[in-house]
Design an enzyme around this catalytic site. Structure first.
Site, PDB file in Angstrom:
ATOM      1  N   ASP A  25      -6.997  -1.858  -7.653  1.00 50.85           N
ATOM      2  CA  ASP A  25      -8.038  -0.984  -7.135  1.00 50.85           C
ATOM      3  C   ASP A  25      -9.352  -1.749  -7.256  1.00 50.85           C
ATOM      4  OD1 ASP A  25      -9.949   0.897  -6.601  1.00 50.85           O
ATOM      5  OD2 ASP A  25      -9.395   2.270  -8.221  1.00 50.85           O
ATOM      6  N   LYS A  86     -19.020  -4.079  -3.209  1.00 47.65           N
ATOM      7  CA  LYS A  86     -18.139  -3.477  -2.200  1.00 47.65           C
ATOM      8  C   LYS A  86     -18.939  -2.911  -1.032  1.00 47.65           C
ATOM      9  CE  LYS A  86     -14.193  -0.290  -2.109  1.00 47.65           C
ATOM     10  NZ  LYS A  86     -13.350   0.539  -3.001  1.00 47.65           N
ATOM     11  N   GLU A 185      -6.996   4.108  -0.212  1.00 51.13           N
ATOM     12  CA  GLU A 185      -7.110   4.672  -1.563  1.00 51.13           C
ATOM     13  C   GLU A 185      -6.578   6.098  -1.682  1.00 51.13           C
ATOM     14  OE1 GLU A 185     -11.198   3.694  -2.346  1.00 51.13           O
ATOM     15  OE2 GLU A 185     -10.700   1.571  -2.529  1.00 51.13           O
ATOM     16  N   ASP A 207     -11.606  11.935  -2.343  1.00 56.84           N
ATOM     17  CA  ASP A 207     -11.833  10.712  -3.116  1.00 56.84           C
ATOM     18  C   ASP A 207     -13.293  10.289  -3.027  1.00 56.84           C
ATOM     19  OD1 ASP A 207     -11.898   8.193  -4.220  1.00 56.84           O
ATOM     20  OD2 ASP A 207     -10.272   7.361  -3.013  1.00 56.84           O
TER      21      ASP A 207
END
Lengths: 625, 180
Positions: A25, A86, A185, A207
């Site tokens: 992850d 990210k 994800e 999420d």
């Protein structure tokens, strides 16, 4: 020792040993690595027992520091310490400006698709920074598992577009990881949750991470996880909560000038701490004592809720859109699974609960659930569970299309289409005698090309001149199981062709990756040729193993003559693979694959027929639904 | 040896070649097929296997999409009977139908200014839904007796209605977003 255990084709191959594979992850704030050991998925700790690796990278003159040690430098040395990288993946300088964040970094190569950040150590792109995080996790896994990794499943936000996905895959290659799959994800979270509970029905995964938000609606059915629709925002997360709190503090402190980079980091840390405190308490005290700002005060939970309300509202809008796209009413949702650290905020939980009219599920640690799901899929993909019933059917999050006259985007593949998918559309010329056509590939839901993300430009040249409207240019979009696009164009009357992987405009070319690998410290001592040879040997092994198990299962599809030809090519490949020339191995692989071409297609077709065996059209009406 | 890429989408899922498709069964067979050919089943296979698996899965996905889609399914059925068939740019000449569509379009332009736009849009959506079902039934009847001209006319109307449905859906989402 010979690389390949030689057994006769068709003979049953020995059950192979457990292959090492991990799920990673790669998060905005934190990253984790997990694996399946004795049929249980677990995250792997570092030597200090820490499972979570903060996604922070510090560059200095002599090297790189990743994780909590780098976090300590975020305030003292903000220019050389990169956080939340990210958010920069697959993004050009203009996108970064739109993030609305005051970034402390100095960007170089501003014109390039992938701008680099200047540090005292080196000028680095987001891909390279992410690769540093991945390398740490990879090394942790190799040490902890005691062997080379066969591959990794890397998770990405479902709402990541092409450029962001490609950048992630490039970062993994740069870290020396064999990417088995890019996994969305929320789908990973559904796997972790679904396999655990064994429930069947439609679930929603909400999420909300540090920098990205996804919502996916999935149907769970006998081990098949089918994504019906997905939505989100790849630039919305807990970081935004911290930002509004930080701005609020500046306002309260009547600090009107632009804060220093170091102060920005301090404010962000203080804000995050206050936000986290407000999960448990209703009032958080804030004490800032720096060179540039001193302030003492407090923030109540209600005040914070008001500050973050616009962001939460945006997430709920995405939820409603996803439900509509899935053709599902909120009452039909069996369970709402909460994923990502930001779902710890009580206001978020309450609002999501209100929206779906049920208590959201938080039984699995929201920080670990994605890595756990990725590890479970990696275990299946690497072949440790050949009889596994688990199958993930995912979709593309954003429509893909092509620019047409007048700057309009013509959609070729609609959002929420299951992948892999291939779709073609014909276009024509608008001028007499035209012999070339420029194609512009875009992604997004808006009608105007200027409102969509530009993915690639390429040209189809050299088809014969014809009157306007006579040329037939067939454009084919192919999206693979990782959600990555390649585009192919062909003029049908003449057969002129051109194709493009969407890579060039955003990702790295293979040459760039190689150059970076050469330059990077980890590989400095490793001869590139040796690396190339090893890669070919691994592929050779894969090809032979795949062939043996194919012949073992479906050898009767081959005539004796075919079998003989295949056996010869197989022997040649084994011989080549035990030698030391990469090119020879590559050649032998191509030879074997050419001989097997028909067999592979025949097997797949047989497999399809077998799946439908026992179904006849007559029993159609009677079948149990 | 039959080649999957040359069988019809109906044969692929082993369901009757007809407009009336049981979506539950279709979905069920789709999952059974995917369990065999999806690229995840070949992730550690050779690059050749991975490529073929991707192609076959793309085909199965395309087949599912076509058979689930009320307009594309109809067009596909016509193509099965007449290999060179395309809808082209022909439009329906049914004046009453066209008038109705125009009125609906005008209403879509002003619906935001009405007192309860969501309720209005939902009513329009229900209306379009029932018309879609009506012309789908008309298509099915015509197709089954090889009355292709009638079948094509029904498809033209289905195309109009489907486009209207998409636009209403989008407008509802937009208005709801604004109200939130």
């Amino acid at each position: 020792m010979a690389l390949l255990q030689i057994s006769e084709p068709g003979q049953s191959t020995a059950p192979h040993q457990h292959r090492l594979a991990v799920g990673i992850d790669l998060g905005t704030t934190n990253s984790l690595v997990a694996t399946v050991r004795s049929s249980e998925a677990q995250t792997l700790p570092d030597e200090n027992g820490e499972h979570i690796l903060p996604s922070v990278v510090h560059y200095h003159e002599n090297g790189v520091i990743v994780g909590s040690e780098a976090v300590a430098r975020a305030v003292s040395d903000p220019m050389n310490t990169i956080v939340s990288v990210k958010r920069f993946m697959g993004r050009g300088i203009n996108d970064l400006r739109l993030l609305g964040t005051k970034l402390p970094y100095q960007f170089v190569d501003k014109e390039s698709a992938a701008p680099r950040i200047h540090t005292t150590g080196a000028d680095v792109s987001a891909i390279e920074v992410s690769a540093e995080i991945l390398k740490v996790l990879k090394n942790r896994a190799v040490e902890s598992l005691g062997g080379e990794l066969q591959g990794a499943v890397i998770t990405v936000p479902a709402y990541f577009d092409e450029a962001q996905r490609q950048a992630t895959k490039d970062a993994a290659s740069l870290a020396g990881l064999n990417v088995l799959r890019l996994l969305n994800e929320p789908t990973a979270a559904a796997v972790a949750y679904g396999l655990d509970s064994g429930q069947e029905g439609v679930i929603a995964v909400f999420d909300l991470g540090g920098g990205t938000f996804d919502v996916s609606i999935l149907r769970l059915n006998h081990g098949v996880f089918e994504v019906l629709a997905t939505g989100g925002d790849s630039a919305l997360g807990g970081d935004d909560f911290d930002h509004v709190i930080a701005e609020w503090i500046l306002q309260q402190a009547k600090h009107h000038s632009d804060p220093e980079p170091g102060l920005v980091r301090t404010l962000m840390l203080v804000s995050r701490k206050a936000k986290e405190e407000l999960t448990e308490t209703t009032q958080a005290n804030i004490n800032i004592h720096t060179e540039h700002l001193q302030w003492l005060g407090s923030l109540s939970r209600d005040q914070m809720n008001a500050l973050i309300e616009p962001f939460v509202r945006k997430t709920l809008m995405s939820c409603r859109r996803a439900l509509r796209d899935a053709g599902i009413n909120s009452q039909d949702i069996l369970e709402v699974v909460m994923v990502g650290g930001s779902t710890r905020v009580p206001y978020v939980r309450n609002k999501v609960g209100e929206f779906f009219e049920r208590e959201p599920l938080v039984s699995i640690d929201p920080d670990q659930v994605v890595a756990i799901g990725a590890a479970l899929q990696a275990d299946v993909l690497v072949g440790n569970k050949s009889d596994a019933d688990m199958l993930l059917l995912d979709v593309i999050p954003l429509s893909l299309g092509i620019e047409t006259m007048g700057g309009l985007a013509e959609k070729i593949i609609q959002r929420n289409t299951p992948i892999p998918v291939s779709r073609a559309q014909e276009f024509t010329t608008y001028k007499d005698g035209q012999t070339a056509m420029a194609l512009h590939v875009v992604q997004g839901e808006r009608e105007l090309v200027s409102d969509c993300r530009s993915l690639a430009h390429f040209e189809l040249r050299g088809f014969p001149p014809q009157v306007a409207g006579a040329a037939r240019i067939r454009v084919t979009f192919q999206v693979d199981a990782d959600g990555l696009l390649s585009v192919h164009a062909r003029e049908q009357n003449s057969g002129t062709e051109a194709s493009v992987d969407v890579k060039p405009s955003y990702g790295l070319t293979d040459e760039e990756i190689e150059t970076m690998l050469r330059a990077s410290i980890d590989y400095a001592e490793e001869d590139m040729q040796a690396r190339g040879l090893r890669e070919e040997q691994v592929e050779a092994q894969r090809v032979v193993e795949a062939l043996d198990s194919a012949i073992n299962a479906d050898g009767e599809l081959l005539s004796d003559e075919e079998k003989q030809k295949i056996a010869q090519a197989r022997d040649k490949l084994i011989e080549a693979a035990n030698g030391d020339d990469g090119e020879t191995i590559k050649h032998a692989i191509n030879e074997l694959e050419a001989v097997c071409e028909d067999f592979v297609a025949r097997r797949m077709n047989t497999s399809i027929r077998n799946a439908m065996k026992g179904h006849s059209i007559d029993e159609y009406a009677a079948e149990d639904k | 040896m039959t080649d999957v890429s040359s069988t019809s989408y109906f044969d692929l899922f082993k369901i009757p070649t007809s407009y009336d498709v049981d979506l539950n069964i279709l979905q069920h067979r789709y999952r059974e097929l995917q369990k065999r050919v999806h690229p995840d089943k070949y992730a550690s296979g050779s690059s050749q296997e991975r490529r073929v698996s991707m192609q076959q899965t793309s085909l199965i996905n395309q087949a599912l999409h076509t058979l689930k889609h009320p307009v594309e399914r109809a067009v596909y059925l016509l193509q099965l009977k007449q290999p060179n068939f395309t809808m082209g740019n022909q439009t329906t000449m049914d004046a009453a139908f066209l008038m109705e569509q125009m009125e609906m379009r005008e209403k879509l332009h002003v619906v935001r200014d009405l007192e309860d736009p969501i309720a209005e849009l939902e009513t329009m959506l229900t209306d379009v839904q029932s018309k879609l079902e009506h012309y789908a039934a008309e298509f099915s009847l015509a197709y089954d007796v090889d009355a292709f001209d009638n079948a094509k006319e029904a498809v033209r109307k289905l195309q109009f209605l489907y486009k209207a449905k998409t636009e209403i859906d989008e407008l509802i989402t937009q208005v709801e977003d604004e109200l939130m």
